[in-house]
Design a protein around this motif. Structure first.
Motif, PDB file in Angstrom:
ATOM      1  N   UNK A 101     -10.965   5.387   7.638  1.00  0.00           N
ATOM      2  CA  UNK A 101     -10.611   4.683   6.863  1.00  0.00           C
ATOM      3  C   UNK A 101     -11.114   4.705   5.360  1.00  0.00           C
ATOM      4  N   UNK A 102     -12.459   5.365   5.738  1.00  0.00           N
ATOM      5  CA  UNK A 102     -13.039   6.271   4.255  1.00  0.00           C
ATOM      6  C   UNK A 102     -12.131   7.240   4.222  1.00  0.00           C
ATOM      7  N   UNK A 103     -11.600   8.171   4.782  1.00  0.00           N
ATOM      8  CA  UNK A 103     -10.666   8.976   5.275  1.00  0.00           C
ATOM      9  C   UNK A 103      -9.049   9.176   4.435  1.00  0.00           C
ATOM     10  N   UNK A 104      -8.659   7.967   5.513  1.00  0.00           N
ATOM     11  CA  UNK A 104      -7.253   7.429   4.479  1.00  0.00           C
ATOM     12  C   UNK A 104      -7.629   6.833   3.449  1.00  0.00           C
ATOM     13  N   UNK A 105      -8.349   6.540   3.280  1.00  0.00           N
ATOM     14  CA  UNK A 105      -8.647   6.224   1.407  1.00  0.00           C
ATOM     15  C   UNK A 105      -8.418   7.267   0.519  1.00  0.00           C
ATOM     16  N   UNK A 106      -9.870   8.105   0.731  1.00  0.00           N
ATOM     17  CA  UNK A 106      -9.936   8.808  -0.172  1.00  0.00           C
ATOM     18  C   UNK A 106      -9.308   9.842  -0.430  1.00  0.00           C
ATOM     19  N   UNK A 107      -8.238  10.012   0.552  1.00  0.00           N
ATOM     20  CA  UNK A 107      -7.016  10.264   0.706  1.00  0.00           C
ATOM     21  C   UNK A 107      -5.837  10.292  -0.070  1.00  0.00           C
ATOM     22  N   UNK A 108      -5.480   8.481  -0.816  1.00  0.00           N
ATOM     23  CA  UNK A 108      -4.735   8.079  -1.366  1.00  0.00           C
ATOM     24  C   UNK A 108      -5.598   8.387  -3.028  1.00  0.00           C
ATOM     25  N   UNK A 109      -6.875   8.500  -3.113  1.00  0.00           N
ATOM     26  CA  UNK A 109      -7.097   8.505  -4.114  1.00  0.00           C
ATOM     27  C   UNK A 109      -7.832   7.737  -4.882  1.00  0.00           C
ATOM     28  N   UNK A 179      -2.868  -4.601  -3.658  1.00  0.00           N
ATOM     29  CA  UNK A 179      -2.429  -3.082  -4.159  1.00  0.00           C
ATOM     30  C   UNK A 179      -3.023  -2.245  -3.391  1.00  0.00           C
ATOM     31  N   UNK A 180      -4.190  -2.546  -2.627  1.00  0.00           N
ATOM     32  CA  UNK A 180      -4.434  -1.602  -1.346  1.00  0.00           C
ATOM     33  C   UNK A 180      -3.234  -1.140  -0.293  1.00  0.00           C
ATOM     34  N   UNK A 181      -3.520  -2.442   0.141  1.00  0.00           N
ATOM     35  CA  UNK A 181      -2.543  -2.307   1.335  1.00  0.00           C
ATOM     36  C   UNK A 181      -0.997  -2.094   0.765  1.00  0.00           C
ATOM     37  N   UNK A 182      -0.155  -2.556  -0.163  1.00  0.00           N
ATOM     38  CA  UNK A 182       1.034  -2.246  -1.339  1.00  0.00           C
ATOM     39  C   UNK A 182       0.974  -0.972  -0.688  1.00  0.00           C
ATOM     40  N   UNK A 183      -0.153   0.036  -1.506  1.00  0.00           N
ATOM     41  CA  UNK A 183      -0.329   1.275  -2.085  1.00  0.00           C
ATOM     42  C   UNK A 183       0.733   2.266  -0.241  1.00  0.00           C
ATOM     43  N   UNK A 184      -0.324   1.199   0.945  1.00  0.00           N
ATOM     44  CA  UNK A 184       0.322   1.591   2.432  1.00  0.00           C
ATOM     45  C   UNK A 184       1.031   1.806   2.953  1.00  0.00           C
ATOM     46  N   UNK A 185       2.064   0.826   2.491  1.00  0.00           N
ATOM     47  CA  UNK A 185       3.234   0.550   2.672  1.00  0.00           C
ATOM     48  C   UNK A 185       3.408  -1.075   2.922  1.00  0.00           C
ATOM     49  N   UNK A 186       2.236  -2.208   3.044  1.00  0.00           N
ATOM     50  CA  UNK A 186       1.910  -3.357   3.672  1.00  0.00           C
ATOM     51  C   UNK A 186       2.913  -4.151   2.353  1.00  0.00           C
ATOM     52  N   UNK A 187       3.526  -5.080   2.733  1.00  0.00           N
ATOM     53  CA  UNK A 187       4.009  -6.304   1.788  1.00  0.00           C
ATOM     54  C   UNK A 187       3.039  -7.368   2.096  1.00  0.00           C
ATOM     55  N   UNK A 188       2.625  -7.938   1.644  1.00  0.00           N
ATOM     56  CA  UNK A 188       2.160  -8.969   1.283  1.00  0.00           C
ATOM     57  C   UNK A 188       1.838 -10.252  -0.176  1.00  0.00           C
ATOM     58  N   UNK A 189       1.718 -11.203   0.843  1.00  0.00           N
ATOM     59  CA  UNK A 189       1.343 -12.613   0.066  1.00  0.00           C
ATOM     60  C   UNK A 189       0.148 -13.016   0.085  1.00  0.00           C
TER      61      UNK A 189
END
Length: 322
Positions: A101-109, A179-189
């Motif tokens: 997970x930390x690697x995936x977050x780092x990859x997206x800055x 915001x982070x979930x949306x960055x990964x393509x999620x729809x959030x409420x």
């Protein structure tokens, strides 16, 4: 997600240190709760190697016997309330490891990682005008946001919406999480919920003050109402009367009135109409309670059962509150 946290594991270690021989299988939940309050009232240094061991065991599915006892108590109260057990005691591994997970977050800055300098790891939301949020401390221990991200980000799918329910005091964290979930393509409420004040004060259970107001206390209070009235009455009080962000303190007499109101609602003759008419009336009622993300707001629906123009307790709605 709740067990792979310092908040849980530090308490478990405290119990093992102070009461290594206690049989937790029959311990009342209130007595375990008082130990939790006592634990947080003390100041102590964190033993990183010991907590890392507990976190690793929790990541493998282990739950401390005291916590398992609490889950058993809560499951019994949920059953009495007619609330579906979401799998409180099931072993459900998180969808991704902390490293992945930390690697995936780092990859997206989205990460500022100072571990190589002996520092912390921060979730970086500055692109959205949000402050840095520590994800892993300089001691190497994660906070509660990391397991949430480990579980939800890999579950992102087209057409899937995450509804985040949370304590409104954590709004800043959940705005960032959205915001982070949306960055990964999620729809959030998001749906923030306030704590119910007790004697004018709304605070975490770790500080105490909850004696006499736990679910076990409420369900064991004397009265003549049956289980169905208790279930509906609890919903009327905590959803329709207190509302989602009420600052009103808990009041047992008002809860009793709601249970009585529920008993009267349930005692009425069912609406006698054709299935098509009943379905049409239900669809109309639910359409008025639907909110922007597309789901029916439980607060609007429950409030619609009260007042001079109350919605009849249709069979389909009765099932929702049963």
């Amino acid at each position: 997600m709740a067990t792979v946290t310092t908040q849980s594991t530090a308490f478990w270690r405290y119990l093992d240190q102070t009461e290594p021989d206690t049989d937790w299988s029959r311990e009342p939940e209130a007595r375990i709760g008082r130990r939790y309050v006592a634990f947080h009232a003390q100041s102590r240094e964190i033993d990183r190697p010991a907590l890392e061991s507990y976190l690793a065991r929790a990541d493998d599915g282990w739950i401390h016997p005291a916590a398992r006892r609490m889950l058993d108590c809560w499951r019994a109260e949920l059953e009495l309330l007619g609330v579906h057990d979401p799998g409180l005691a099931e072993d459900r591994p998180l969808a991704a490891s902390a490293k992945a997970m930390t690697a995936a977050l780092a990859e997206r800055g989205l990460l500022i990682d100072h571990r190589r300098f002996g520092g912390p790891v921060h979730l970086d939301g500055t692109r959205w005008g949000m402050p840095l949020r520590q994800l892993i401390g300089s001691d190497g221990l994660p906070n509660y946001l990391l397991p949430i991200l480990r579980q939800l980000i890999p579950m992102t799918r087209p057409g899937r919406t995450f509804l985040l329910l949370y304590d409104e005091g954590l709004t800043a964290d959940y705005l960032l999480l959205e915001r982070v979930l949306t960055e990964f393509g999620a729809s959030v409420a998001r749906l923030p919920l306030s704590r119910v004040p007790i004697d004018g004060t709304a605070r975490s259970s770790r500080y105490g003050g909850w004696s006499g107001t736990t679910l076990a206390d409420l369900s064991s209070a004397s009265g003549t109402a049956g289980p169905d009235a208790y279930r509906l009455g609890m919903r009327l009080y905590f959803i329709a009367v207190l509302q989602r962000t009420s600052a009103e303190s808990f009041r047992m007499p008002l809860l009793r009135r709601c249970v009585g109101r529920a008993a009267r609602l349930l005692g009425r003759e069912p609406v006698d109409e054709s299935p098509d008419a009943s379905a049409e009336r239900l669809a109309t009622a639910l359409s008025r309670c639907r909110i922007r993300p597309g789901y029916v707001d439980p607060y609007r629906l429950t409030t619609s059962l009260l007042g001079p123009r109350a919605l009849p307790l249709l069979p389909s709605i009765r099932k929702v509150y049963a």
